[in-house]
Structures are given as C-alpha cells and as structure tokens.
Design an enzyme around this catalytic site. Structure first.
Site, PDB file in Angstrom:
ATOM      1  N   GLY A 114     -16.701 -32.642  50.881  1.00  0.00           N
ATOM      2  CA  GLY A 114     -16.945 -33.958  50.318  1.00  0.00           C
ATOM      3  C   GLY A 114     -17.343 -33.945  48.859  1.00  0.00           C
ATOM      4  O   GLY A 114     -17.184 -32.952  48.160  1.00  0.00           O
ATOM      5  N   HIS A 150     -13.279 -34.907  44.327  1.00  0.00           N
ATOM      6  CA  HIS A 150     -12.785 -34.982  42.951  1.00  0.00           C
ATOM      7  C   HIS A 150     -11.273 -34.768  43.014  1.00  0.00           C
ATOM      8  O   HIS A 150     -10.702 -34.602  44.112  1.00  0.00           O
ATOM      9  CB  HIS A 150     -13.494 -33.949  42.064  1.00  0.00           C
ATOM     10  CG  HIS A 150     -13.493 -32.551  42.636  1.00  0.00           C
ATOM     11  ND1 HIS A 150     -12.336 -31.832  42.825  1.00  0.00           N
ATOM     12  CD2 HIS A 150     -14.501 -31.774  43.110  1.00  0.00           C
ATOM     13  CE1 HIS A 150     -12.631 -30.658  43.332  1.00  0.00           C
ATOM     14  NE2 HIS A 150     -13.941 -30.600  43.537  1.00  0.00           N
ATOM     15  N   HIS A 171      -9.749 -31.996  45.308  1.00  0.00           N
ATOM     16  CA  HIS A 171      -9.589 -32.367  46.719  1.00  0.00           C
ATOM     17  C   HIS A 171      -8.403 -33.333  46.876  1.00  0.00           C
ATOM     18  O   HIS A 171      -7.595 -33.200  47.808  1.00  0.00           O
ATOM     19  CB  HIS A 171     -10.834 -33.089  47.241  1.00  0.00           C
ATOM     20  CG  HIS A 171     -12.105 -32.302  47.168  1.00  0.00           C
ATOM     21  ND1 HIS A 171     -13.132 -32.629  46.324  1.00  0.00           N
ATOM     22  CD2 HIS A 171     -12.531 -31.211  47.869  1.00  0.00           C
ATOM     23  CE1 HIS A 171     -14.145 -31.797  46.505  1.00  0.00           C
ATOM     24  NE2 HIS A 171     -13.804 -30.914  47.422  1.00  0.00           N
ATOM     25  N   LYS A 204      -8.811 -22.573  43.473  1.00  0.00           N
ATOM     26  CA  LYS A 204     -10.156 -22.496  42.865  1.00  0.00           C
ATOM     27  C   LYS A 204     -11.049 -21.529  43.646  1.00  0.00           C
ATOM     28  O   LYS A 204     -11.821 -20.778  43.071  1.00  0.00           O
ATOM     29  CB  LYS A 204     -10.747 -23.902  42.854  1.00  0.00           C
ATOM     30  CG  LYS A 204     -12.235 -24.009  42.747  1.00  0.00           C
ATOM     31  CD  LYS A 204     -12.656 -23.844  41.334  1.00  0.00           C
ATOM     32  CE  LYS A 204     -14.107 -24.157  41.068  1.00  0.00           C
ATOM     33  NZ  LYS A 204     -15.036 -23.960  42.168  1.00  0.00           N
TER      34      LYS A 204
HETATM   35  P1  AMP Z   1     -15.034 -27.842  48.925  1.00  0.00           P
HETATM   36  O1  AMP Z   1     -15.282 -29.292  49.208  1.00  0.00           O
HETATM   37  O2  AMP Z   1     -15.660 -27.356  47.664  1.00  0.00           O
HETATM   38  O3  AMP Z   1     -15.294 -26.962  50.123  1.00  0.00           O
HETATM   39  O4  AMP Z   1     -13.473 -27.724  48.666  1.00  0.00           O
HETATM   40  C1  AMP Z   1     -12.539 -28.166  49.613  1.00  0.00           C
HETATM   41  C2  AMP Z   1     -11.174 -27.662  49.238  1.00  0.00           C
HETATM   42  O5  AMP Z   1     -10.823 -28.152  47.942  1.00  0.00           O
HETATM   43  C3  AMP Z   1     -11.114 -26.132  49.164  1.00  0.00           C
HETATM   44  O6  AMP Z   1      -9.872 -25.687  49.693  1.00  0.00           O
HETATM   45  C4  AMP Z   1     -11.206 -25.880  47.691  1.00  0.00           C
HETATM   46  O7  AMP Z   1     -10.607 -24.665  47.294  1.00  0.00           O
HETATM   47  C5  AMP Z   1     -10.447 -27.058  47.135  1.00  0.00           C
HETATM   48  N1  AMP Z   1     -10.828 -27.296  45.748  1.00  0.00           N
HETATM   49  C6  AMP Z   1     -12.080 -27.360  45.246  1.00  0.00           C
HETATM   50  N2  AMP Z   1     -12.043 -27.528  43.901  1.00  0.00           N
HETATM   51  C7  AMP Z   1     -10.733 -27.547  43.559  1.00  0.00           C
HETATM   52  C8  AMP Z   1     -10.040 -27.677  42.320  1.00  0.00           C
HETATM   53  N3  AMP Z   1     -10.674 -27.821  41.170  1.00  0.00           N
HETATM   54  N4  AMP Z   1      -8.691 -27.655  42.346  1.00  0.00           N
HETATM   55  C9  AMP Z   1      -8.029 -27.503  43.520  1.00  0.00           C
HETATM   56  N5  AMP Z   1      -8.611 -27.374  44.708  1.00  0.00           N
HETATM   57  C10 AMP Z   1      -9.956 -27.399  44.736  1.00  0.00           C
END
Ligand code: AMP
Length: 308
Positions: free
Chosen positions: A46, A49, A52, A171
């Site tokens: 969550g 941005h 996601h 990322k």
């Molecule tokens: P998180 O909410 O941080 O667990 O991220 C959820 C998913 O979004 C994961 O697969 C992350 O690798 C991906 N994600 C997070 N930041 C980015 C970004 N800047 N660009 C692309 N994917 C992202």
C-alpha cells in the site's frame, strides 16, 4: 431515477471495495475463473505510487480480473524496523487502485492472514542460500528472515488467488529473484512478470518509504540514482570497477555512506567482478535521514562494451 439525484450524487471516482476475508477473496476469484477469466495479482504493502500503479496497469492490459493485495506483512519486518510507522492511507489506495484498473483489493487484517497469531505461525516458505543471505539478506542487515517473510506471504497469496500472472517491480530486485526461485522450485503455476523501476523526475526510485524523507534528505537521496547511472556509464565505457568507483564518488559527494554498493549476476546474485555475457545488477542500499533506501540498475549484455 430523478436526474437531480444523479447530479447531486455523482458517481465517485472508481473506487474498489476492499475484501477483508480470505473467503470473500476466494469466492470472488472462483466466480471469475468459472467464467473463464484470467487472473492477475499485484501484491503490495500500500501507500501506492506510480511504481505500484504501473504493475496494476500492466495487469489490466493482460488479465481479465486484476487483484491487488494491500497488506503490510509483519513477518517480513525485523525488530526495530518500521512496521509500526509504515505509511498507510487505505482510502486513497482504494481509489488509485481502482483508477489504475484493479477489480478487487484484498486488504486483510493481520489476524485474517495469521489467525493463530504471529507467535504460533509455524510454516514458512524459505528460499535458502545465496539469493537471500546476501545484500539485504545479510544477517547484519535485514537478514534472510526478511525474505522468508516475503516468500511466505507471497506463497499464501498465490494459494488464495491462484493467479495466472503475478507482477513485481525491478526496484526490489533481490525480492523478485527470490520469488522467481520459489516459483521454479515449488512449481507454482504462475507466470512472474518483473517490470522496470518507476522514478521521480529527478531520478529517485519511487518508494512508499520516500515519505520519511524531509526536504534536505529528499534532495540528497537523488545521489542513489545518480550513482547507479555513473556505475552504468563507467561499466560501459571502462570497467565495472571504474563504474563502482564513480558511483561511490557520487554517494560520498552527497554525504552518503552506502550499506552496500555491489555488482552481482542478475539471476543468481553471485558477485561479479567484470562484465561478461550475462545481465549484471548494480545494487545500492543506504540510510538517508529517516529512510532506508534501496535502488539498482540492470546492465544488459547488449549495453556492455565488451571490447574494454
Ligand atoms: P511494496 O508495496 O513496496 O511491497 O511494493 C509492491 C510492489 O511494487 C513490489 O513488487 C515492488 O517491487 C513494486 N515497486 C515498488 N516500488 C516500485 C517502483 N518504483 N517501480 C516499480 N515497481 C515498484
């Protein structure tokens, strides 16, 4: 219906309803599968941005039913990490997820995911060895337990949703490598797609944790992506070693001492000392003010000047 009523109550922007229980999630997915629909899953914690949203949009294009999970998973946080202060805004997340094309958002409580309590949870999925005990998995950093928490919750989500495709971001390159490995080793019938890192205009990789940065640290944090660009240029023009030195200079100039700045094989995460025919990742992690940030650059063999 009286048209004034419509004018007075315009349909709110597409908002996705949160499903709170595993039973609701299973029922919704089962109905779609009965109708022959393909299912895409986007796991998130969550505070959405554009990174996601890029995953949700890709799923929207490729799958009939798009499921996003929104769960700050306690088993992937170590003691002293930011579990309690991790940024949250569910209402906004539901709106953004809906606008980007999510059909369902699974936003369970911790009790729903771990009904016997965290202390009594006993079955983990762990990718062992050099994918998860280096870099962020080094015991002096987040440790292998971090990735054990990630692969465990992702395995649970795969069992609940049975997606055709699951979407992750480059990322978190080490996380993506561990998940690919888990899927291969345990024969999960899911296709893994890893999509490029989405960045702010000044290069900073988007991250929910960027919310921890005050204005000065936000400015300093741009050194991470500059360092990776320098590493890439140095590697193409000279050698990997020169690239890493240039990267370190960028960080030093911004007063940043990295936790790690390393070049590794993009698939195995083994250390590499020279550029050869395989994709190489340059990975960096650093504490910048209140935020621990990670970023990486993928250098494809075609990018590499192998003459030098
Ligand atoms: P998180 O909410 O941080 O667990 O991220 C959820 C998913 O979004 C994961 O697969 C992350 O690798 C991906 N994600 C997070 N930041 C980015 C970004 N800047 N660009 C692309 N994917 C992202």
């Amino acid at each position: 219906m009286n048209s004034n009523l419509l004018a007075d109550n315009p349909r709110p922007p597409v908002a996705t309803r949160a499903l709170r229980t595993k039973a609701e999630l299973r029922a919704a997915v089962a109905a779609a599968k009965r109708a022959g629909q393909t299912v895409g899953l986007v796991p998130t914690m969550g505070y959405l941005h554009e990174g996601h949203l890029s995953l949700i949009r890709a799923a929207r294009v490729e799958c009939d039913l798009v499921v996003m999970s929104l769960f700050v998973n306690p088993t992937q946080f170590g003691e002293g990490e930011d579990l309690d202060r991790y940024p949250r805004d569910e209402e906004r997340d539901l709106r953004l997820a809906g606008e980007a094309g999510a059909d369902l958002v699974f936003a369970p409580t911790v009790e729903e995911v771990y009904p016997d309590g965290l202390d009594r949870f006993a079955t983990y999925v762990e990718v062992t060895g050099s994918l998860t005990d280096v870099l962020d998995g080094d015991p002096s950093r987040r440790g292998p337990e971090h990735f054990r928490g990630v692969t465990t919750v992702v395995a649970k989500l795969f069992n609940l949703v049975d997606p055709d495709v699951a979407y992750f971001g480059q990322k978190d390159a080490q996380q993506a490598a561990a998940i690919r490995r888990m899927v291969r080793d345990l024969d999960f019938p899911v296709q893994i797609e890893v999509l490029p890192t989405v960045r702010e205009l000044d290069g900073l990789a988007m991250s929910s944790r960027n919310a921890y940065l005050g204005p000065e640290d936000r400015e300093r944090a741009t050194a991470l992506s500059r360092a990776l660009t320098a590493a890439e240029h140095g590697a193409r023009a000279g050698s990997l070693g020169m690239g890493l030195e240039a990267a370190r200079r960028e960080l030093t100039a911004a007063g940043i001492e990295p936790e790690y700045l390393e070049a590794r094989d993009a698939e195995t995460l083994e250390r590499v000392h020279a550029l050869e025919q395989r994709p190489v990742l340059v990975l960096v992690a650093a504490q910048v003010g209140a935020a621990r940030l990670i970023d990486n650059a993928l250098i494809q063999p075609t990018d590499i000047n192998l003459q030098s």
